[in-house]
Design a protein around this motif. Structure first.
Motif, PDB file in Angstrom:
ATOM      1  N   ASN A  37     -64.082   7.097  -8.695  1.00  0.00           N
ATOM      2  CA  ASN A  37     -64.918   7.732  -7.720  1.00  0.00           C
ATOM      3  C   ASN A  37     -66.349   8.262  -8.267  1.00  0.00           C
ATOM      4  O   ASN A  37     -67.135   8.098  -7.639  1.00  0.00           O
ATOM      5  CB  ASN A  37     -64.152   8.530  -6.989  1.00  0.00           C
ATOM      6  CG  ASN A  37     -63.790   8.312  -5.620  1.00  0.00           C
ATOM      7  OD1 ASN A  37     -64.038   7.303  -5.057  1.00  0.00           O
ATOM      8  ND2 ASN A  37     -62.755   9.013  -5.119  1.00  0.00           N
ATOM      9  N   GLU A  70     -63.692  -0.585  -3.426  1.00  0.00           N
ATOM     10  CA  GLU A  70     -64.787   0.209  -4.034  1.00  0.00           C
ATOM     11  C   GLU A  70     -66.351  -0.045  -3.467  1.00  0.00           C
ATOM     12  O   GLU A  70     -66.993   0.645  -3.070  1.00  0.00           O
ATOM     13  CB  GLU A  70     -64.908   0.016  -5.557  1.00  0.00           C
ATOM     14  CG  GLU A  70     -63.721   0.684  -6.404  1.00  0.00           C
ATOM     15  CD  GLU A  70     -62.576  -0.620  -6.525  1.00  0.00           C
ATOM     16  OE1 GLU A  70     -62.011  -0.068  -7.413  1.00  0.00           O
ATOM     17  OE2 GLU A  70     -62.671  -1.432  -5.922  1.00  0.00           O
ATOM     18  N   LEU A  73     -66.011   2.017  -0.235  1.00  0.00           N
ATOM     19  CA  LEU A  73     -66.456   3.515  -0.507  1.00  0.00           C
ATOM     20  C   LEU A  73     -67.837   3.309  -0.971  1.00  0.00           C
ATOM     21  O   LEU A  73     -68.397   4.346  -0.486  1.00  0.00           O
ATOM     22  CB  LEU A  73     -65.706   3.909  -1.668  1.00  0.00           C
ATOM     23  CG  LEU A  73     -64.172   4.671  -1.472  1.00  0.00           C
ATOM     24  CD1 LEU A  73     -63.294   3.917  -0.320  1.00  0.00           C
ATOM     25  CD2 LEU A  73     -63.759   4.924  -2.570  1.00  0.00           C
ATOM     26  N   HIS A 109     -63.816   8.430   3.645  1.00  0.00           N
ATOM     27  CA  HIS A 109     -65.254   8.190   3.076  1.00  0.00           C
ATOM     28  C   HIS A 109     -66.098   7.793   4.091  1.00  0.00           C
ATOM     29  O   HIS A 109     -67.352   8.300   4.411  1.00  0.00           O
ATOM     30  CB  HIS A 109     -65.267   7.162   1.872  1.00  0.00           C
ATOM     31  CG  HIS A 109     -64.904   7.739   0.615  1.00  0.00           C
ATOM     32  ND1 HIS A 109     -63.760   7.854   0.307  1.00  0.00           N
ATOM     33  CD2 HIS A 109     -65.714   8.141  -0.545  1.00  0.00           C
ATOM     34  CE1 HIS A 109     -63.441   8.436  -0.976  1.00  0.00           C
ATOM     35  NE2 HIS A 109     -64.719   8.443  -1.292  1.00  0.00           N
TER      36      HIS A 109
END
Length: 228
Positions: A37, A70, A73, A109
């Motif tokens: 992250n 990812e 995100l 998110h």
């Protein structure tokens, strides 16, 4: 910044062996790159700088559509900023993602980005309320997560208090829902509210706790004063 540039940067930030563990943890079939992250945060911050709002929205849309963990995100992080003006295109894109939710991590998110836009324009609560009637539990859960900022005021303004009361009304309906993620979302909302408005949470639990799952009751009351 093109989509290919962004994906290359994400792949270059991946850690060896991390992707398999992430796939096992999240249990949703999609591509996982293995990027931590903090690295995604840094990349999104770097990308935001030179991009116009229109360009950020376009890149976020492209990243989301890859369905890479990812990348989704990063799409949300590209749009997570308190001050964005004009922001209607940002809000519209975030709302368009809601039907795609299938993972708490991605949903949270995205809803963190949504929280900023809801606070910027509280009239958007009308659209959020429509999510509470969805047949999809991820959509119903999103309504609770996006409204979490309204648990945090010690002295809410009238419009903030009105939204707080409205969401608690949704929670009354939600406690009848056996879905774990819905029960958890109510518990999370009540737990956060208890830090700033304990009497309101105590009243809610006194009237509705019997319908909540035991874990949700315990979580909701976590920060309430203990009886002597």
């Amino acid at each position: 910044m093109t989509l290919d540039d962004a994906l290359t940067a994400l792949r270059n930030a991946a850690e060896d062996g991390r992707a398999a563990g992430m796939a096992d943890y999240h249990k949703v079939p999609r591509e996982y790159l293995g990027v931590p992250n903090p690295a995604i945060n840094d990349l999104a911050k770097e990308w935001r700088g030179p991009l116009s709002i229109e360009e950020r929205v376009a890149l976020a849309d492209q990243l989301w559509k890859t369905n890479i963990f990812e990348a989704r995100l990063a799409a949300a992080k590209l749009l997570t900023q308190a001050r964005i003006s004009p922001d209607q295109a940002v809000w519209d894109l975030i709302v368009s993602w809601v039907p795609d939710f299938d993972s708490w991590a991605i949903a949270d998110h995205a809803m963190m980005a949504g929280q900023k836009r809801l606070v910027a324009d509280p009239s958007r609560i009308e659209e959020v309320e429509s999510w509470t009637k969805s047949d999809v539990h991820w959509t119903r859960r999103a309504a609770m997560v996006i409204t979490l900022p309204y648990t945090k005021q010690n002295h809410p303004k009238p419009d903030e208090l009105a939204i707080r009361k409205r969401v608690l009304g949704w929670a009354v309906r939600y406690v009848e829902d056996p879905e774990w993620f819905i029960q958890k979302s109510v518990a999370w909302w009540l737990r956060d509210l208890s830090k700033h408005d304990a009497p309101r949470v105590e009243y809610f639990l006194a009237n509705h706790a019997k319908k909540m799952k035991p874990f949700a009751r315990k979580e909701a009351a976590k920060f309430l004063p203990k009886e002597a």
